[in-house]
Design an enzyme around this catalytic site. Sequence first.
Site, mmCIF file in Angstrom:
data_model
loop_
_atom_site.group_PDB
_atom_site.id
_atom_site.type_symbol
_atom_site.label_atom_id
_atom_site.label_comp_id
_atom_site.label_asym_id
_atom_site.label_seq_id
_atom_site.Cartn_x
_atom_site.Cartn_y
_atom_site.Cartn_z
ATOM 1 C CB CYS A 11 -35.118 56.600 116.480
ATOM 2 S SG CYS A 11 -35.654 56.856 118.188
ATOM 3 C CB CYS A 14 -38.697 59.438 118.481
ATOM 4 S SG CYS A 14 -37.076 59.515 119.272
#
Length: 78
Positions: A11, A14
Amino acid sequence: MKNIKVLGSGCRNCEVTANVIAQAAKEAGVEIQLEKITDMAEILGYGVMSTPGVVLDGKVVHAGGIPGPDQVRTWVRD
């Protein structure tokens, strides 16, 4: 050399976490091996329930949100 793993699904948070770590290491002149782990079984194996998580040399040092720049600088310097 420090081994750092960013745990998460890939995501945005991240990706930002991985970029913050890479930038902090570059600024500190510290060589790191940065790995992104997206396999949920492996992430759960570290006991991380909330991503992104960060593993430094085999030990979970952060989970659940983007770590702050000061925190990341501490990881790469110590």
